[in-house]
Every structure is written in C-alpha cells, then in structure tokens.
Design an enzyme around this catalytic site. Structure first.
Site, PDB file in Angstrom:
ATOM      1  N   HIS A   9       6.278  -0.450  -5.532  1.00  0.00           N
ATOM      2  CA  HIS A   9       6.951  -0.171  -4.269  1.00  0.00           C
ATOM      3  C   HIS A   9       7.294  -1.465  -3.544  1.00  0.00           C
ATOM      4  O   HIS A   9       6.443  -2.345  -3.382  1.00  0.00           O
ATOM      5  CB  HIS A   9       6.057   0.692  -3.369  1.00  0.00           C
ATOM      6  CG  HIS A   9       6.072   2.141  -3.738  1.00  0.00           C
ATOM      7  ND1 HIS A   9       5.730   3.145  -2.857  1.00  0.00           N
ATOM      8  CD2 HIS A   9       6.393   2.764  -4.897  1.00  0.00           C
ATOM      9  CE1 HIS A   9       5.838   4.317  -3.456  1.00  0.00           C
ATOM     10  NE2 HIS A   9       6.240   4.102  -4.701  1.00  0.00           N
TER      11      HIS A   9
ATOM     12  N   TYR B 136       4.568   6.504   6.995  1.00  0.00           N
ATOM     13  CA  TYR B 136       3.533   6.501   8.022  1.00  0.00           C
ATOM     14  C   TYR B 136       4.160   7.044   9.301  1.00  0.00           C
ATOM     15  O   TYR B 136       5.134   6.466   9.809  1.00  0.00           O
ATOM     16  CB  TYR B 136       3.007   5.088   8.259  1.00  0.00           C
ATOM     17  CG  TYR B 136       2.145   4.558   7.134  1.00  0.00           C
ATOM     18  CD1 TYR B 136       0.757   4.575   7.241  1.00  0.00           C
ATOM     19  CD2 TYR B 136       2.720   4.043   5.977  1.00  0.00           C
ATOM     20  CE1 TYR B 136      -0.044   4.087   6.220  1.00  0.00           C
ATOM     21  CE2 TYR B 136       1.926   3.557   4.938  1.00  0.00           C
ATOM     22  CZ  TYR B 136       0.547   3.580   5.071  1.00  0.00           C
ATOM     23  OH  TYR B 136      -0.245   3.104   4.048  1.00  0.00           O
TER      24      TYR B 136
ATOM     25  N   PRO C 165      -8.503   3.831   6.318  1.00  0.00           N
ATOM     26  CA  PRO C 165      -7.562   3.801   5.184  1.00  0.00           C
ATOM     27  C   PRO C 165      -6.112   3.553   5.577  1.00  0.00           C
ATOM     28  O   PRO C 165      -5.255   3.450   4.704  1.00  0.00           O
ATOM     29  CB  PRO C 165      -7.728   5.207   4.580  1.00  0.00           C
ATOM     30  CG  PRO C 165      -8.163   6.056   5.728  1.00  0.00           C
ATOM     31  CD  PRO C 165      -9.014   5.183   6.584  1.00  0.00           C
TER      32      PRO C 165
ATOM     33  N   LYS D 153      -6.589  -0.713   2.463  1.00  0.00           N
ATOM     34  CA  LYS D 153      -7.321  -1.945   2.176  1.00  0.00           C
ATOM     35  C   LYS D 153      -8.680  -1.740   1.501  1.00  0.00           C
ATOM     36  O   LYS D 153      -9.315  -2.724   1.113  1.00  0.00           O
ATOM     37  CB  LYS D 153      -7.540  -2.730   3.481  1.00  0.00           C
ATOM     38  CG  LYS D 153      -6.263  -3.278   4.055  1.00  0.00           C
ATOM     39  CD  LYS D 153      -5.734  -4.436   3.239  1.00  0.00           C
ATOM     40  CE  LYS D 153      -4.317  -4.797   3.599  1.00  0.00           C
ATOM     41  NZ  LYS D 153      -3.326  -4.398   2.644  1.00  0.00           N
TER      42      LYS D 153
ATOM     43  N   TYR E 134       0.189  -5.849   4.585  1.00  0.00           N
ATOM     44  CA  TYR E 134       0.181  -4.664   3.738  1.00  0.00           C
ATOM     45  C   TYR E 134       0.145  -5.027   2.252  1.00  0.00           C
ATOM     46  O   TYR E 134      -0.599  -4.417   1.473  1.00  0.00           O
ATOM     47  CB  TYR E 134       1.396  -3.774   4.032  1.00  0.00           C
ATOM     48  CG  TYR E 134       1.229  -2.365   3.511  1.00  0.00           C
ATOM     49  CD1 TYR E 134       0.675  -1.379   4.310  1.00  0.00           C
ATOM     50  CD2 TYR E 134       1.613  -2.018   2.218  1.00  0.00           C
ATOM     51  CE1 TYR E 134       0.504  -0.075   3.842  1.00  0.00           C
ATOM     52  CE2 TYR E 134       1.446  -0.742   1.741  1.00  0.00           C
ATOM     53  CZ  TYR E 134       0.898   0.232   2.550  1.00  0.00           C
ATOM     54  OH  TYR E 134       0.722   1.509   2.063  1.00  0.00           O
TER      55      TYR E 134
END
Length: 395
Positions: free
Chosen positions: A72, A202, A294, A298, A385
């Site tokens: 991704h 998200y 979460p 990580k 990220y």
C-alpha cells in the site's frame, strides 16, 4: 536442558527472534503456553512496516508474504463528509506498508522454525518462571506434562506479551511503568467480503471512529469505536454493518459489501511502557514491554525494532564477544518505543470521540483540515505511519 538463548513466548516476536539468531548459528529454546493451533488461530493486526517485512525476509520466511501480501502506498482519512488521501510513497521517498495478516505471518514462521535444527519449541509449557537472570545465571523453570524442567541459558528474551511471566518476574522496585487507559475499545469484525476500498480508511465521525481494513482482496477487517461497557453478543452482524456505514461518507458506505462475520471481538485501548527493558540477562521484547493503541498500526511493528536491536546485540556478543550493544539495548529500543507511543496517542486523539462536548469535535475537524492542507502535516503522518527507521548506529 541447556541452550544459548531461552525465549518465553511462541508468537511472532519470539519466533522471528529465534530465526534471526539461528541465521547466525545461535541456538534457542522457545517456551509457548498454548499449542500451535491456538497460537496460529489468534486474530491480530495485518499492517507490516517495511522494517518488519525486511526482518521476515532476513529470517528466511518472506516468500509467501512477498507473493500474497498487498503493498500500500497510502491511506485515506475521512472527516466532515470529506475523503482525503495521504500519499505515503511520495511523501517518504517511496516507502510503503504491506497488508499481510499476522495469522499468516505466524504460520510462515512456524513452518520454518519447526524445521530449524538450532531452535527447539516446547508447546504447552506451564508455570514458566525466569530466575537467576539478575545474578548472571539465568534459568527457565516450567512444567510440561506435570513434570518440572529447568533450562540453563546465557540470556532470556521475554516475548510473552503484556500478561506474560517475564515482566511479572521482575522485582517491582527494579522497573517503572507508565500507563494510559482510553475510555473506549475497538469492536472488530472479520468477513469474507471484498474491501470497501483498495486502501485503509480511517474515519472520524460524530458517532465515533471507524476503520476499514483488509487481509486480502476477498477478506475484510472492520473496526468500530465502542464504549468499554459494550458486549460482543449485543452486536449482531446487521447492527455492526449499519453502524459502520453511518460513520463513513455516503459515497463510500453505499459501496460496502456486507456478509456474515467470521470473528468478532472487542479490544480495550491503552498506552503502556515499562522502563527499562533489560534486567540483568533478561530482555523484554514487544508487548511484554509496551502496548500502543492500534490506531497507528504500531503493535507488532514496534516489536520488530526490539527484535532487530536484540538479535543484533546477541549476534555481536556470540560472534565478537562484544557486550556494548547489549548494554545499549534498552535505551535504544525505548527511544523508538516512545516515538511510536507519541504517534499512536496523537493519531488516536484526533480520530476518536472522547466525550459529548461538541467543541472537541470541532477542534478535531480544524486540526484535520489544517493537516490535509499542509504538505508538512501530511508528511508527519506518512513518516510515522510507514515507520521510523531503526537506529543506524546500532551495529
């Protein structure tokens, strides 16, 4: 029994650490409280930073991951009816994350570990107690089939999670614990349905946070922010699908394919760190030393840096007689731990509903609006990220 490194915990951290050590000819024994089938059936995260993916390859178990994993380049944030993409690859010089379920990763590790002559795995090891590690004479005491066994080892790696025996064995006056409990949890649902989007979504909404994730092109993983008093049995599949659609922009919600759940569970959210991460000849790894929400993906990835630092230090000791990296392990690992704790807390704080105060939601929207209009803001999200780099001086 005798070995060089005794490892408590047969999850991904313990297994990958054992393989990294084995590549250098270092022998280990892994003690796992459950059987293999139980460990492999655990439903866990599925986003791998490049650092974790590289460790899997280094451990010689990355072939299926590279074949079946989904690379991704970005993630999507939705808020206030908007859909905004974070182009991680362009903002970080080409870095990506890989979607590959931890369940599959664990299977790959076991397939390799159980054929490795340098590694012994003992399943259903009960009442595990690490002892003698503060005096330079570490041992692992445990029961197997009702009989007590003792393993003499040079070092112990505690890879047994938050509730494991390794950290619990440390005298309370030798450590300091930091903890923040969040006032909500995540209700997760796994289904054999195609993902609603090719990248993770998200979602910040007035009704609470939602996450649209996946494990493959045909298997989806969805999450809803729920109260700590919620019970899984009160959430029918129909109720779940209805609620997650309400938290997404309409044009995304109408594309969602629903279906029966394979698994549903609720996980509370917390930030937790233990300092230090070394106690004599005992080293804590992964969830045994730290937990993060979460939101930033990580958990396992933070364990990856622990595995990298500890395997590097142990290899330097056995191959060159060096102890300097072992001495630096805790300080170096904790530096990256706290960076991940900060990001996970911050990302959680701008995406979740903490109370009914409307001003807080307006402030979140203002911050998200600012971030999406700033290259620097998007880069901050992207860099964290995809994963901050391991310390290049640790060698």
């Amino acid at each position: 029994m005798q070995t060089q490194v005794g490892i408590i915990g047969g999850g991904p951290s313990g297994l990958c650490l054992a393989r990294l050590l084995s590549q250098a000819g270092i022998k280990s024994i892994i003690l796992e409280r459950q059987n293999r089938e139980y460990v492999e059936a655990r439903i866990r995260a599925g986003i791998l930073e490049q650092g974790m993916a590289d460790l899997m390859r280094k451990a010689g178990v990355g072939a299926r991951m590279d074949k079946e994993g989904l690379l991704h380049d970005g993630i999507v944030l939705t808020f206030d009816g908007r859909e905004e993409r974070i182009d991680m690859a362009s903002l970080t010089g080409g870095k990506q994350v890989m979607v590959y379920g931890q369940t599959e990763l664990t299977k790959d590790l076991y397939d390799a570990v159980l054929k490795d002559d340098n590694i012994t795995v003992i399943f259903e090891a009960r009442d595990v107690h690490p002892v003698g590690y503060m005096d330079g004479k570490p041992k692992l005491e445990f029961h197997k089939d009702g009989k007590q066994t003792i393993i003499d080892c040079d070092y112990i790696a505690g890879c047994d999670g938050y509730h494991g025996a390794s950290r619990a064995s440390v005298p309370r006056d030798k450590l300091k614990e930091y903890e923040r409990i969040y006032p909500f949890g995540w209700l997760g649902l796994l289904s054999e349905t195609p993902p609603v989007h090719e990248e993770l979504i998200y979602a910040n909404s007035k009704r609470g946070f939602a996450l649209c994730s996946m494990r493959s092109h045909t298997r989806s993983r969805y999450y809803l922010q729920v109260g700590l008093d919620e019970k899984v049995e009160d959430w029918s599949d129909e109720r779940f699908w209805d609620e997650i659609r309400r938290r997404l922009p309409e044009h995304i919600a109408e594309k969602m394919v629903t279906g029966p759940s394979i698994e549903k569970s609720i996980a509370p959210l917390r930030s937790f760190v233990t300092e230090p991460m070394r106690f004599g000849n005992l080293f804590l790894v992964g969830d045994a030393a730290h937990i993060v929400p979460p939101t930033g993906a990580k958990g396992l990835n933070l364990a990856a840096s622990d595995m990298y630092y500890l395997s590097t230090a142990l290899i330097a000791y056995y191959k060159e007689g060096r102890t300097d990296l072992l001495d630096r392990y805790s300080e170096t690992a904790l530096r990256r731990v706290w960076a991940a704790v900060r990001f996970s807390w911050w990302f959680t704080s701008i995406m979740h509903k903490f109370n009914e105060d409307p001003i807080e939601h307006k402030i979140q929207l203002a911050e998200l609006d600012y971030l999406m209009g700033s290259t620097a803001g998007k880069t901050t999200i992207a860099e964290n990220y995809v994963g901050l780099p391991f310390d290049p001086t640790f060698e």
